[in-house]
Design a protein around this motif. Structure first.
Motif, mmCIF file in Angstrom:
data_model
loop_
_atom_site.group_PDB
_atom_site.id
_atom_site.type_symbol
_atom_site.label_atom_id
_atom_site.label_comp_id
_atom_site.label_asym_id
_atom_site.label_seq_id
_atom_site.Cartn_x
_atom_site.Cartn_y
_atom_site.Cartn_z
ATOM 1 N N ILE A 63 0.719 -2.514 5.530
ATOM 2 C CA ILE A 63 0.022 -3.644 4.907
ATOM 3 C C ILE A 63 -0.898 -3.089 3.835
ATOM 4 O O ILE A 63 -1.751 -2.249 4.121
ATOM 5 C CB ILE A 63 -0.766 -4.473 5.952
ATOM 6 C CG1 ILE A 63 0.210 -5.089 6.979
ATOM 7 C CG2 ILE A 63 -1.581 -5.575 5.270
ATOM 8 C CD1 ILE A 63 -0.446 -5.837 8.123
ATOM 9 N N ASP A 64 -0.713 -3.525 2.583
ATOM 10 C CA ASP A 64 -1.467 -3.026 1.436
ATOM 11 C C ASP A 64 -1.478 -1.495 1.383
ATOM 12 O O ASP A 64 -2.526 -0.880 1.187
ATOM 13 C CB ASP A 64 -2.919 -3.555 1.466
ATOM 14 C CG ASP A 64 -2.959 -5.078 1.409
ATOM 15 O OD1 ASP A 64 -2.036 -5.661 0.807
ATOM 16 O OD2 ASP A 64 -3.898 -5.669 1.974
ATOM 17 N N ILE A 121 7.761 -5.556 6.168
ATOM 18 C CA ILE A 121 6.604 -4.659 6.277
ATOM 19 C C ILE A 121 6.773 -3.655 7.429
ATOM 20 O O ILE A 121 5.967 -2.739 7.583
ATOM 21 C CB ILE A 121 5.257 -5.428 6.415
ATOM 22 C CG1 ILE A 121 5.202 -6.262 7.709
ATOM 23 C CG2 ILE A 121 5.007 -6.310 5.186
ATOM 24 C CD1 ILE A 121 3.803 -6.800 8.020
ATOM 25 N N ILE A 122 7.832 -3.815 8.219
ATOM 26 C CA ILE A 122 8.044 -2.871 9.331
ATOM 27 C C ILE A 122 8.473 -1.513 8.769
ATOM 28 O O ILE A 122 9.317 -1.436 7.884
ATOM 29 C CB ILE A 122 9.136 -3.398 10.295
ATOM 30 C CG1 ILE A 122 8.672 -4.711 10.949
ATOM 31 C CG2 ILE A 122 9.485 -2.362 11.363
ATOM 32 C CD1 ILE A 122 9.748 -5.444 11.741
ATOM 33 N N ASP A 123 7.871 -0.445 9.281
ATOM 34 C CA ASP A 123 8.306 0.899 8.909
ATOM 35 C C ASP A 123 9.462 1.275 9.845
ATOM 36 O O ASP A 123 9.263 1.863 10.904
ATOM 37 C CB ASP A 123 7.130 1.889 9.051
ATOM 38 C CG ASP A 123 7.486 3.268 8.525
ATOM 39 O OD1 ASP A 123 8.687 3.624 8.543
ATOM 40 O OD2 ASP A 123 6.570 3.986 8.089
ATOM 41 N N TRP A 124 10.664 0.886 9.435
ATOM 42 C CA TRP A 124 11.839 1.031 10.309
ATOM 43 C C TRP A 124 12.134 2.486 10.640
ATOM 44 O O TRP A 124 12.626 2.796 11.712
ATOM 45 C CB TRP A 124 13.061 0.364 9.668
ATOM 46 C CG TRP A 124 12.963 -1.128 9.591
ATOM 47 C CD1 TRP A 124 12.567 -1.871 8.509
ATOM 48 C CD2 TRP A 124 13.234 -2.077 10.642
ATOM 49 N NE1 TRP A 124 12.584 -3.214 8.823
ATOM 50 C CE2 TRP A 124 12.993 -3.367 10.120
ATOM 51 C CE3 TRP A 124 13.662 -1.948 11.962
ATOM 52 C CZ2 TRP A 124 13.164 -4.526 10.876
ATOM 53 C CZ3 TRP A 124 13.837 -3.104 12.722
ATOM 54 C CH2 TRP A 124 13.590 -4.375 12.173
ATOM 55 N N ASP A 125 11.826 3.412 9.678
ATOM 56 C CA ASP A 125 12.087 4.839 9.953
ATOM 57 C C ASP A 125 11.283 5.318 11.155
ATOM 58 O O ASP A 125 11.753 6.131 11.942
ATOM 59 C CB ASP A 125 11.720 5.700 8.731
ATOM 60 C CG ASP A 125 12.764 5.560 7.632
ATOM 61 O OD1 ASP A 125 13.925 5.262 7.972
ATOM 62 O OD2 ASP A 125 12.414 5.744 6.446
ATOM 63 N N LYS A 126 10.069 4.820 11.270
ATOM 64 C CA LYS A 126 9.230 5.220 12.409
ATOM 65 C C LYS A 126 9.560 4.394 13.648
ATOM 66 O O LYS A 126 9.408 4.860 14.764
ATOM 67 C CB LYS A 126 7.743 5.003 12.069
ATOM 68 C CG LYS A 126 7.207 5.986 11.074
ATOM 69 C CD LYS A 126 5.684 6.042 11.186
ATOM 70 C CE LYS A 126 5.115 7.103 10.279
ATOM 71 N NZ LYS A 126 5.339 6.793 8.860
ATOM 72 N N PHE A 127 9.986 3.167 13.430
ATOM 73 C CA PHE A 127 10.169 2.246 14.547
ATOM 74 C C PHE A 127 11.479 2.480 15.310
ATOM 75 O O PHE A 127 11.491 2.510 16.543
ATOM 76 C CB PHE A 127 10.113 0.805 14.019
ATOM 77 C CG PHE A 127 10.209 -0.257 15.073
ATOM 78 C CD1 PHE A 127 9.316 -0.288 16.133
ATOM 79 C CD2 PHE A 127 11.180 -1.244 15.008
ATOM 80 C CE1 PHE A 127 9.395 -1.283 17.111
ATOM 81 C CE2 PHE A 127 11.272 -2.234 15.976
ATOM 82 C CZ PHE A 127 10.374 -2.247 17.031
#
Ligand code: FES
Length: 299
Positions: A253-254, A273-279
């Motif tokens: 976010i921002d 906004i989800i950080d899919w690489d980390k998730f």
């Protein structure tokens, strides 16, 4: 601690490929459930807590419908439970209800449901239809052996019969044995490229529910087009009260990395906004333990 009340199974329908639908007595949940919310099921006293997004509910009957895919030890054993058995506890409804906006007649709300993503999609799609929105529901299955709810006298058939032109349903299977050959993203990509559906409607928003990797692919596809996309995440939860941190979703976010809790901020989260690489790696984290546990239970 959330209230856990033992709840009896009043109906059980094996759907397909290890997927089972249960109707469970849970009057308190049924009375206050809203589209998009989930329950936390404790199948037996020392069991694992399983989050399940509601597939349906009936406030008058006091029942809720849950669809369970037997994958890990708990879900495989749950699917062996019979009518008359009781889950040790069901807490809910939990999480935020879906945000519903009224769109114009030239717009459509697109759902991409992968496999057992269809049951949680169902009440949300219905809520949009009841609000007067046009809905395009893309349901993907691995093959015809994994199909459910698609018959005329089954849920999707009845939904289509009730809503007529206000609802377009597109089926896809990976091997082309039912509906289009391809993934839920195949028709979605076409719509995005043409800037509208085959019926000339523009996409108002996309709601995606299914395997995490599918939701990521959908999110990556819609992002460059700037089409609002929401993913429903309830795959890993423990307490479902925002305390344990098991359901953390890294979001940007921002330009700052923030952590959201799928259990209390979600289950629906803005997919872009989800950080899919980390998730995504979180979903592989318990594979070995799960396998060992299944072997120990002879599953
Ligand atoms: Fe524990 Fe969300 S499930 S914080």
């Amino acid at each position: 601690e959330l209230g856990q009340v033992a709840q009896t199974i009043v109906d059980k329908i094996p759907l397909a490929g290890g997927i089972v639908e249960f109707k469970v007595r849970a009057p308190m949940v049924a009375r206050s459930a809203k589209a998009g919310q989930f329950v936390r099921v404790l199948a037996w006293d020392d069991g694992e807590l399983i989050p399940l997004t509601l597939a349906d509910w009936d406030a008058e009957e006091g029942t809720i419908d849950l669809v369970i895919q037997g994958m890990g030890t708990s879900t495989l054993l749950m699917n062996k439970m019979a009518i008359g058995d009781a889950f040790a506890g069901i807490a809910g409804p939990l999480g935020q209800a879906s945000e519903l906006h009224k769109y114009g007649p030239d717009q459509t709300v697109v759902f991409t449901a992968g496999g057992v993503g269809l049951p949680p999609v169902y009440p949300i799609a219905r809520a949009h239809l009841e609000l007067g929105n046009h809905v395009t529901l893309i349901a993907g299955f691995r093959s015809k052996d994994f199909l459910f709810w698609t018959g005329e006298d089954e849920r999707m058939g009845k939904l289509k019969a009730k809503w007529g032109d206000q609802l377009d349903v597109i089926y896809a299977t990976n091997d082309g044995t039912f509906g289009l050959k391809g993934f839920v993203t195949t028709p979605l990509e076409e719509m995005l490229k043409n800037d509208k559906t085959s019926k000339g409607r523009r996409i108002a928003e996309v709601i995606t529910i299914g395997p995490p990797i599918m939701m990521r692919v959908v999110s990556d596809l819609t992002k460059p087009y700037g089409v609002k996309t929401v993913a429903s995440l309830n795959s890993i939860m423990v307490d479902a009260t925002g305390m344990c941190g098991a359901c953390m979703v890294p979001v940007m976010i921002d330009g700052k990395l923030v952590r959201k809790h799928a259990c209390i901020d979600g289950p629906e989260i803005d997919a872009h906004i989800i950080d899919w690489d980390k998730f995504l790696p979180r979903f592989g984290a318990f594979k070995t333990q799960e396998q060992r546990s299944k072997e120990a239970h002879g599953l």
